[in-house]
Design an enzyme around this catalytic site. Structure first.
Site, PDB file in Angstrom:
ATOM      1  N   ASN A 185       0.845  -1.196   0.000  1.00 61.28           N
ATOM      2  CA  ASN A 185       0.000   0.000   0.000  1.00 61.28           C
ATOM      3  C   ASN A 185       0.881   1.247   0.000  1.00 61.28           C
ATOM      4  O   ASN A 185       2.109   1.145   0.000  1.00 61.28           O
ATOM      5  CB  ASN A 185      -0.946  -0.019   1.215  1.00 61.28           C
ATOM      6  CG  ASN A 185      -0.175  -0.097   2.506  1.00 61.28           C
ATOM      7  OD1 ASN A 185       0.579   0.799   2.831  1.00 61.28           O
ATOM      8  ND2 ASN A 185      -0.336  -1.196   3.233  1.00 61.28           N
ATOM      9  N   ASP A 254      -4.116  -6.123   5.071  1.00 64.10           N
ATOM     10  CA  ASP A 254      -5.140  -6.971   5.688  1.00 64.10           C
ATOM     11  C   ASP A 254      -5.135  -8.383   5.104  1.00 64.10           C
ATOM     12  O   ASP A 254      -5.509  -9.334   5.770  1.00 64.10           O
ATOM     13  CB  ASP A 254      -6.525  -6.338   5.496  1.00 64.10           C
ATOM     14  CG  ASP A 254      -6.681  -5.095   6.366  1.00 64.10           C
ATOM     15  OD1 ASP A 254      -6.127  -5.096   7.480  1.00 64.10           O
ATOM     16  OD2 ASP A 254      -7.333  -4.124   5.930  1.00 64.10           O
ATOM     17  N   LYS A 264       8.375 -16.875 -11.257  1.00 67.23           N
ATOM     18  CA  LYS A 264       7.645 -15.687 -11.689  1.00 67.23           C
ATOM     19  C   LYS A 264       6.398 -16.083 -12.490  1.00 67.23           C
ATOM     20  O   LYS A 264       6.476 -16.941 -13.376  1.00 67.23           O
ATOM     21  CB  LYS A 264       8.578 -14.837 -12.555  1.00 67.23           C
ATOM     22  CG  LYS A 264       8.012 -13.505 -12.918  1.00 67.23           C
ATOM     23  CD  LYS A 264       9.010 -12.719 -13.748  1.00 67.23           C
ATOM     24  CE  LYS A 264       8.286 -11.539 -14.364  1.00 67.23           C
ATOM     25  NZ  LYS A 264       9.025 -10.943 -15.451  1.00 67.23           N
ATOM     26  N   PHE A 299      -4.258   3.338  14.826  1.00 63.64           N
ATOM     27  CA  PHE A 299      -4.630   4.338  13.829  1.00 63.64           C
ATOM     28  C   PHE A 299      -5.836   3.834  13.060  1.00 63.64           C
ATOM     29  O   PHE A 299      -6.018   2.623  12.900  1.00 63.64           O
ATOM     30  CB  PHE A 299      -3.467   4.577  12.855  1.00 63.64           C
ATOM     31  CG  PHE A 299      -2.514   5.628  13.349  1.00 63.64           C
ATOM     32  CD1 PHE A 299      -1.670   5.362  14.414  1.00 63.64           C
ATOM     33  CD2 PHE A 299      -2.480   6.881  12.768  1.00 63.64           C
ATOM     34  CE1 PHE A 299      -0.801   6.335  14.894  1.00 63.64           C
ATOM     35  CE2 PHE A 299      -1.616   7.856  13.229  1.00 63.64           C
ATOM     36  CZ  PHE A 299      -0.772   7.590  14.295  1.00 63.64           C
ATOM     37  N   LYS A 313     -13.030   0.476  15.920  1.00 62.64           N
ATOM     38  CA  LYS A 313     -11.692  -0.117  16.131  1.00 62.64           C
ATOM     39  C   LYS A 313     -11.253   0.004  17.584  1.00 62.64           C
ATOM     40  O   LYS A 313     -10.622  -0.903  18.130  1.00 62.64           O
ATOM     41  CB  LYS A 313     -10.678   0.542  15.195  1.00 62.64           C
ATOM     42  CG  LYS A 313     -10.841  -0.006  13.799  1.00 62.64           C
ATOM     43  CD  LYS A 313     -10.110   0.724  12.740  1.00 62.64           C
ATOM     44  CE  LYS A 313     -10.735   0.301  11.412  1.00 62.64           C
ATOM     45  NZ  LYS A 313     -10.228   1.036  10.285  1.00 62.64           N
ATOM     46  N   LYS A 317     -10.742  -3.695  18.952  1.00 64.58           N
ATOM     47  CA  LYS A 317      -9.334  -4.064  19.164  1.00 64.58           C
ATOM     48  C   LYS A 317      -8.904  -3.817  20.608  1.00 64.58           C
ATOM     49  O   LYS A 317      -7.748  -4.032  20.955  1.00 64.58           O
ATOM     50  CB  LYS A 317      -8.434  -3.303  18.188  1.00 64.58           C
ATOM     51  CG  LYS A 317      -8.781  -3.580  16.714  1.00 64.58           C
ATOM     52  CD  LYS A 317      -7.734  -3.047  15.760  1.00 64.58           C
ATOM     53  CE  LYS A 317      -8.279  -3.076  14.325  1.00 64.58           C
ATOM     54  NZ  LYS A 317      -7.270  -3.320  13.317  1.00 64.58           N
TER      55      LYS A 317
HETATM   56  O1  C5P Z   1      -8.630  -2.386  10.872  1.00 63.10           O
HETATM   57  P1  C5P Z   1      -7.617  -1.428  10.391  1.00 63.10           P
HETATM   58  O2  C5P Z   1      -6.578  -2.039   9.501  1.00 63.10           O
HETATM   59  O3  C5P Z   1      -8.154  -0.180   9.760  1.00 63.10           O
HETATM   60  O4  C5P Z   1      -6.915  -0.946  11.750  1.00 63.10           O
HETATM   61  C1  C5P Z   1      -5.895  -0.051  11.787  1.00 63.10           C
HETATM   62  C2  C5P Z   1      -5.080  -0.249  13.029  1.00 63.10           C
HETATM   63  O5  C5P Z   1      -4.839  -1.624  13.280  1.00 63.10           O
HETATM   64  C3  C5P Z   1      -3.709   0.368  12.889  1.00 63.10           C
HETATM   65  O6  C5P Z   1      -3.275   0.749  14.174  1.00 63.10           O
HETATM   66  C4  C5P Z   1      -2.879  -0.787  12.326  1.00 63.10           C
HETATM   67  O7  C5P Z   1      -1.492  -0.629  12.602  1.00 63.10           O
HETATM   68  C5  C5P Z   1      -3.479  -1.973  13.034  1.00 63.10           C
HETATM   69  N1  C5P Z   1      -3.491  -3.220  12.255  1.00 63.10           N
HETATM   70  C6  C5P Z   1      -2.792  -4.303  12.712  1.00 63.10           C
HETATM   71  N2  C5P Z   1      -2.803  -5.492  12.017  1.00 63.10           N
HETATM   72  C7  C5P Z   1      -3.515  -5.607  10.881  1.00 63.10           C
HETATM   73  C8  C5P Z   1      -4.251  -4.514  10.418  1.00 63.10           C
HETATM   74  C9  C5P Z   1      -4.203  -3.336  11.117  1.00 63.10           C
HETATM   75  O8  C5P Z   1      -2.126  -4.182  13.750  1.00 63.10           O
HETATM   76  N3  C5P Z   1      -3.516  -6.762  10.238  1.00 63.10           N
END
Ligand code: C5P
Length: 376
Positions: A185, A254, A264, A299, A313, A317
């Site tokens: 990304n 994600d 390749k 974040f 979140k 989380k």
């Molecule tokens: O769910 P989302 O990806 O938007 O969440 C963002 C937050 O979760 C950020 O703090 C990011 O660093 C963390 N994150 C994580 N592991 C993932 C996805 C996001 O720790 N697989």
């Protein structure tokens, strides 16, 4: 000098006689926009001795480069030129950047002098290594501006994160598809790196787990480089038990390709289909296993429903603070120098103005310090 001006520092230059052999007063006068000083007994506009006025007006003294001769004079409390007299009269922080030939630096006399100056309370920045002005290779170069800047800023920063062990994630992750391709990304890592820098500046003991970015390591921060989300998770989990604050500023992918091809993927044949599987959610995992007193900051980089998503979140989380930002804003998204964020806790929301990423990071730490004190 230009770097100091960028920080809005008002600079007055004091030159030794040796310095004037290398560079003219006029040059420093033009660069600093201020009168350059060099004579101990020159007329002082304030009607006092120049060394007294200079030592009273300044907030700190930076001696760069600090030669073996100047170091020796300062170590023995001499006051036979304007620079040494100003330093002796100064009741403000003194920072030295020793720069000289390697043998001069290694000489026991110089080492003793530097030790003595450290003992007095002066800050001595370690010289860098490389090719020296004399052509030799070794230690003795002027340190890079980045390190000098951090040292100066730390002098004026509240040390309110002193003794706090802090873990920060930053940057994107890369999820390999085949030996040459990956999914990733647009995260530049700037926000996470700004958090690491400012936390260190405020006295924190900082570890930074970072995906691939093109930023230089923040001085004084332990940097752990990873590539994939799984590697980031493993690195974070290995450290999580021994830290007080964790900030997840990384844009963790994600999803990852279900398998990474050994060879390749070729253009020919049917349209390729990439099967994805979810990556571990690092912050969610930390939220489930956190020890009491540990602070977790995440974040939420959102394109819409910003606050609603941020709140979700925060709860899902199990975080203490979520920093919400708009990734579609031209000055708040990826790869820009500024950010405008909202800080969400279970109790309140605080919207910050558009700020540089370092200033945003400082405001985030202000909030974290408040939460740590229990004044959430
Ligand atoms: O769910 P989302 O990806 O938007 O969440 C963002 C937050 O979760 C950020 O703090 C990011 O660093 C963390 N994150 C994580 N592991 C993932 C996805 C996001 O720790 N697989």
């Amino acid at each position: 000098m230009r770097c100091l001006a960028r920080e809005e520092a008002r600079v007055t230059v004091v030159m030794t006689r040796a310095a004037e052999q290398f560079i003219s007063r006029l040059t420093f006068g033009a660069l600093s926009g201020n009168r350059v000083h060099g004579d101990m007994f020159a007329d002082d506009p304030a009607g006092i001795m120049a060394h007294i006025t200079l030592s009273r007006e300044a907030d700190c003294v930076l001696i760069a480069p600090a030669t073996a001769q100047t170091i020796a004079r300062l170590a023995h409390g001499m006051a036979d030129d304007l620079l040494s007299a100003t330093v002796l009269a100064a009741d403000i922080p003194v920072v030295l950047c020793p720069a000289m030939n390697t043998n001069m630096l290694r000489h026991p006399a110089t080492r003793d002098n530097l030790e003595r100056l450290r003992g007095i309370g002066y800050t001595v920045i370690e010289p860098a290594s490389g090719t020296l002005a004399c052509g030799e290779v070794g230690a003795g170069r002027m340190p890079g501006w980045d390190l000098v800047r951090e040292t100066l800023l730390a002098l004026f920063a509240d040390q309110d994160l002193e003794g706090r062990r802090i873990l920060i994630t930053a940057g994107p992750t890369r999820e390999p598809l085949d030996p040459v391709r990956y999914l990733s990304n647009r995260s530049s890592g700037r926000m996470g790196y700004a958090l690491a820098r400012t936390a260190r500046r405020r006295g924190g003991e900082v570890r930074l787990v970072t995906g691939p970015v093109s930023l230089s390591d923040p001085p004084g921060v332990e940097v752990i480089r990873v590539t994939t989300a799984q590697e980031m998770r493993d690195a974070v989990l290995a450290l999580a038990g021994s830290v007080d604050i964790i900030v997840g500023a990384a844009a963790v992918a994600d999803f990852r390709p279900r398998s990474c091809r050994e060879l390749k993927i070729k253009k020919s044949g049917a349209d390729p289909c990439i099967e994805l599987e979810p990556n571990p959610d690092i912050m969610a995992e930390l939220g489930r296993s956190r020890r009491s007193g540990q602070l977790l900051v995440g974040f939420a980089a959102e394109s819409h429903d910003h606050e609603q998503e941020g709140r979700r979140k925060l709860e899902e989380k199990n975080l203490d603070l979520v920093v919400v930002n708009d990734i579609l804003g031209s000055r708040t998204g990826f790869d820009v120098e500024t950010n405008q964020v909202t800080l969400l806790t279970a109790r309140d929301r605080r919207q910050l103005p558009l700020l540089s990423k370092e200033a945003t990071a400082d405001r985030i730490w202000d909030r974290v310090v408040e939460l740590g004190r229990g004044s959430g």
